[in-house]
Design an enzyme around this catalytic site. Structure first.
Site, PDB file in Angstrom:
ATOM      1  N   HIS A 152      -0.205  -6.375   1.689  1.00  0.00           N
ATOM      2  CA  HIS A 152      -0.886  -5.729   2.833  1.00  0.00           C
ATOM      3  C   HIS A 152      -0.261  -6.293   4.113  1.00  0.00           C
ATOM      4  CE1 HIS A 152      -3.922  -3.787   5.119  1.00  0.00           C
ATOM      5  NE2 HIS A 152      -5.006  -4.454   4.768  1.00  0.00           N
ATOM      6  N   HIS A 161       4.151   3.121   0.059  1.00  0.00           N
ATOM      7  CA  HIS A 161       2.789   3.181   0.590  1.00  0.00           C
ATOM      8  C   HIS A 161       1.897   3.941  -0.360  1.00  0.00           C
ATOM      9  CE1 HIS A 161      -0.560   3.632   3.343  1.00  0.00           C
ATOM     10  NE2 HIS A 161      -0.029   2.611   3.979  1.00  0.00           N
ATOM     11  N   ASP A 166       5.434  -2.142   8.212  1.00  0.00           N
ATOM     12  CA  ASP A 166       5.834  -3.547   8.209  1.00  0.00           C
ATOM     13  C   ASP A 166       7.342  -3.749   8.229  1.00  0.00           C
ATOM     14  OD1 ASP A 166       3.419  -5.004   8.314  1.00  0.00           O
ATOM     15  OD2 ASP A 166       2.946  -4.311   6.307  1.00  0.00           O
TER      16      ASP A 166
HETATM   17  N1  CMC Z   1       9.712  -2.021  -3.761  1.00  0.00           N
HETATM   18  C1  CMC Z   1      10.075  -1.692  -5.005  1.00  0.00           C
HETATM   19  N2  CMC Z   1       9.374  -0.871  -5.782  1.00  0.00           N
HETATM   20  C2  CMC Z   1       8.239  -0.359  -5.264  1.00  0.00           C
HETATM   21  C3  CMC Z   1       7.809  -0.653  -3.977  1.00  0.00           C
HETATM   22  C4  CMC Z   1       8.594  -1.519  -3.209  1.00  0.00           C
HETATM   23  N3  CMC Z   1       8.237  -1.853  -1.968  1.00  0.00           N
HETATM   24  N4  CMC Z   1       6.672   0.011  -3.726  1.00  0.00           N
HETATM   25  C5  CMC Z   1       6.386   0.690  -4.836  1.00  0.00           C
HETATM   26  N5  CMC Z   1       7.347   0.468  -5.753  1.00  0.00           N
HETATM   27  C6  CMC Z   1       7.410   1.031  -7.091  1.00  0.00           C
HETATM   28  C7  CMC Z   1       6.576   0.231  -8.069  1.00  0.00           C
HETATM   29  O1  CMC Z   1       7.280  -0.835  -8.648  1.00  0.00           O
HETATM   30  C8  CMC Z   1       6.204   1.278  -9.057  1.00  0.00           C
HETATM   31  O2  CMC Z   1       7.329   1.528  -9.897  1.00  0.00           O
HETATM   32  P1  CMC Z   1       7.125   1.815 -11.456  1.00  0.00           P
HETATM   33  O3  CMC Z   1       6.297   3.062 -11.511  1.00  0.00           O
HETATM   34  O4  CMC Z   1       8.521   1.973 -11.943  1.00  0.00           O
HETATM   35  O5  CMC Z   1       6.407   0.628 -11.999  1.00  0.00           O
HETATM   36  C9  CMC Z   1       6.025   2.525  -8.203  1.00  0.00           C
HETATM   37  O6  CMC Z   1       6.837   2.328  -7.057  1.00  0.00           O
HETATM   38  C10 CMC Z   1       4.584   2.743  -7.768  1.00  0.00           C
HETATM   39  O7  CMC Z   1       4.092   1.522  -7.238  1.00  0.00           O
HETATM   40  P2  CMC Z   1       2.558   1.143  -7.116  1.00  0.00           P
HETATM   41  O8  CMC Z   1       2.439  -0.325  -6.959  1.00  0.00           O
HETATM   42  O9  CMC Z   1       1.793   1.803  -8.213  1.00  0.00           O
HETATM   43  O10 CMC Z   1       2.183   1.884  -5.794  1.00  0.00           O
HETATM   44  P3  CMC Z   1       0.999   1.487  -4.876  1.00  0.00           P
HETATM   45  O11 CMC Z   1       0.529   2.703  -4.238  1.00  0.00           O
HETATM   46  O12 CMC Z   1      -0.031   0.689  -5.597  1.00  0.00           O
HETATM   47  O13 CMC Z   1       1.735   0.490  -3.873  1.00  0.00           O
HETATM   48  C11 CMC Z   1       2.242  -0.821  -2.030  1.00  0.00           C
HETATM   49  C12 CMC Z   1       1.638   0.510  -2.496  1.00  0.00           C
HETATM   50  C13 CMC Z   1       2.238  -0.827  -0.515  1.00  0.00           C
HETATM   51  C14 CMC Z   1       1.384  -1.976  -2.555  1.00  0.00           C
HETATM   52  C15 CMC Z   1       3.680  -0.939  -2.568  1.00  0.00           C
HETATM   53  O14 CMC Z   1       4.468   0.122  -2.117  1.00  0.00           O
HETATM   54  C16 CMC Z   1       4.311  -2.274  -2.213  1.00  0.00           C
HETATM   55  O15 CMC Z   1       4.101  -3.261  -2.910  1.00  0.00           O
HETATM   56  N6  CMC Z   1       5.096  -2.330  -1.101  1.00  0.00           N
HETATM   57  C17 CMC Z   1       5.663  -3.589  -0.649  1.00  0.00           C
HETATM   58  C18 CMC Z   1       4.662  -4.357   0.189  1.00  0.00           C
HETATM   59  C19 CMC Z   1       4.477  -3.732   1.553  1.00  0.00           C
HETATM   60  O16 CMC Z   1       5.427  -3.356   2.213  1.00  0.00           O
HETATM   61  N7  CMC Z   1       3.210  -3.675   1.980  1.00  0.00           N
HETATM   62  C20 CMC Z   1       2.849  -3.119   3.292  1.00  0.00           C
HETATM   63  C21 CMC Z   1       2.098  -1.834   3.126  1.00  0.00           C
HETATM   64  S1  CMC Z   1       1.871  -0.901   4.645  1.00  0.00           S
HETATM   65  C22 CMC Z   1       1.013  -1.918   5.731  1.00  0.00           C
HETATM   66  C23 CMC Z   1      -0.244  -2.522   5.200  1.00  0.00           C
HETATM   67  O17 CMC Z   1      -1.042  -1.902   4.544  1.00  0.00           O
HETATM   68  O18 CMC Z   1      -0.451  -3.685   5.480  1.00  0.00           O
END
Ligand code: CMC
Length: 377
Positions: A223, A262, A313
């Site tokens: 986050h 996201h 971010d």
């Molecule tokens: N890098 C690599 N792979 C990713 C990323 C990433 N940043 N984000 C998603 N994926 C992949 C993930 O590994 C998964 O792949 P697979 O289906 O092969 O296992 C797929 O995409 C779906 O991921 P998810 O975790 O189910 O998606 P989510 O909706 O739960 O995740 C998230 C959202 C923001 C937690 C994630 O994109 C992430 O971890 N991003 C990196 C951290 C980040 O930048 N956070 C800031 C978010 S925006 C500001 C805020 O809210 O604070």
């Protein structure tokens, strides 16, 4: 009554938990709306104080209302002397997000009248919003050996936050960049920290407890903590010719690339689009496009390899770094903006209160025989 479906929505994905008038994310079109106003218009024409007013009251202020709020926020900046002592007694090595979480919680001890839940919590909302930069400034200045904070009624929220952290008056460009970043971070519908705040408020607990929950939730790297991790990645990459190698190696280890992806946006996060431009502008003004160029290259590789788009971010860390803000204060700066959204949501929760209490699908056994402790192996 129980839910007729046994399907588990992991991470509450796609679950619509409540109605809200505060914020709308159009994840397909990449739009973000605060109380009817597009974030692009607010970032181009508004300021943090006006945006906070919009979130709290649901309408833009008149010039008198804006001036009154700005004056009020300046008055509410002052830390009680007991809080100054408490912050000064915290370890200088502490993580600023831990300091912030503890200080918000402790402030309630000195301001019991602000902690009553209900519509009157607007006073607490403004108090917390005004005081967060002072908490951060008090802690950071002591650990950095800087002179004590001055009241500085001449400074806006963004200017005061920069003054508090940098011990100098920001330039017009620096103040505007931070003001835009604060507008962009002020709210984001039911993100994890806002949801935490609303869950706390939905038990009829007080505003300071709700914001304490929110600060703790924002801290996580998935986050608000992502911006600091983006800068760690840029340090690891070093030069543009290493982007491809470092990013691909991370992906092959199934590591997440911070600042990408996201839950709601299926296209580029509109906040990233705006901050990318400000990152370029401030980089150009400082004659240093190093971060900007690295990030553009990282974007290219991540999109090609994973089809992921940047989120807010990705560029916020580089903007804060160019402003001279130390990396461990990036997430606290996020909090100094999001507090307006957290508190607006808590006020909304008090207006339309319903205990937030989802269910778990139990997958454990139910009929284990109880074995007395002396007979267990
Ligand atoms: N890098 C690599 N792979 C990713 C990323 C990433 N940043 N984000 C998603 N994926 C992949 C993930 O590994 C998964 O792949 P697979 O289906 O092969 O296992 C797929 O995409 C779906 O991921 P998810 O975790 O189910 O998606 P989510 O909706 O739960 O995740 C998230 C959202 C923001 C937690 C994630 O994109 C992430 O971890 N991003 C990196 C951290 C980040 O930048 N956070 C800031 C978010 S925006 C500001 C805020 O809210 O604070």
């Amino acid at each position: 009554m129980t839910n007729s479906s046994d399907e588990v929505q992991r991470g509450l994905q796609d679950v619509i938990a409540l109605e809200s008038h505060i914020c709308f994310i159009d994840g397909k079109e990449g739009r973000l709306i605060y109380d009817g106003y597009d974030i692009r218009d607010l970032a181009a024409q508004s300021n943090f104080e006006e945006t906070a007013y919009l979130l709290w009251y649901g309408r833009l202020p008149t010039s008198d209302q804006w001036a009154t709020l700005r004056h009020h926020l300046v008055e509410l900046r002052a830390l009680p002397s007991a809080m100054v002592e408490r912050i000064d007694s915290m370890p200088a090595t502490a993580t600023p997000m831990d300091v912030l979480r503890t200080a918000v919680s402790e402030l309630a001890l000195f301001e019991p009248e602000e902690t009553r839940p209900g519509p009157s919590s607007i006073g607490g909302a403004q108090r917390l919003t005004a005081i967060l930069p002072s908490i951060l400034g008090q802690f950071h200045r002591r650990r950095a050996g800087l002179p004590p904070l001055a009241a500085r009624p001449d400074l806006s929220h963004a200017e005061y936050l920069l003054y508090a952290l940098l011990n100098r008056d920001p330039s017009e460009l620096e103040a505007r960049v931070l003001d835009v970043a604060l507008i962009l971070h002020a709210d984001h519908e039911l993100n994890a920290s806002t949801f935490a705040a609303r869950v706390t408020a939905s038990t009829l607990s007080d505003l300071y407890s709700a914001v304490t929950s929110a600060v703790g939730t924002l801290k996580g790297p998935l986050h608000g903590g992502a911006n600091e991790r983006v800068m760690e990645m840029l340090e690891e990459i070093g030069t543009p010719d290493r982007v491809e190698e470092v990013v691909k190696a991370k992906l092959s280890r199934h590591e997440r690339i911070m600042g990408f992806g996201h839950r709601v946006y299926k296209v580029e996060d509109p906040r990233a689009t705006i901050l990318r431009e400000w990152s370029r502008r401030i980089g150009e003004a400082q004659g240093d496009l190093h971060y900007y160029e690295l990030l553009r290259k990282v974007e290219e590789v991540v999109h090609r390899e994973k089809g992921l788009y940047p989120n807010v971010d990705l560029y916020s860390g580089s903007v804060y770094a160019l402003l001279g803000i130390p990396p461990d204060l990036f997430t606290p700066v996020f909090a100094a903006s999001r507090v307006a959204g957290w508190t607006a949501h808590v006020l909304e929760e008090y207006q339309d209160l319903r205990l937030i209490r989802p269910m778990a699908k139990y997958i454990g056994p139910t009929d284990l025989p109880y074995v007395s402790i002396g007979s267990r192996v």
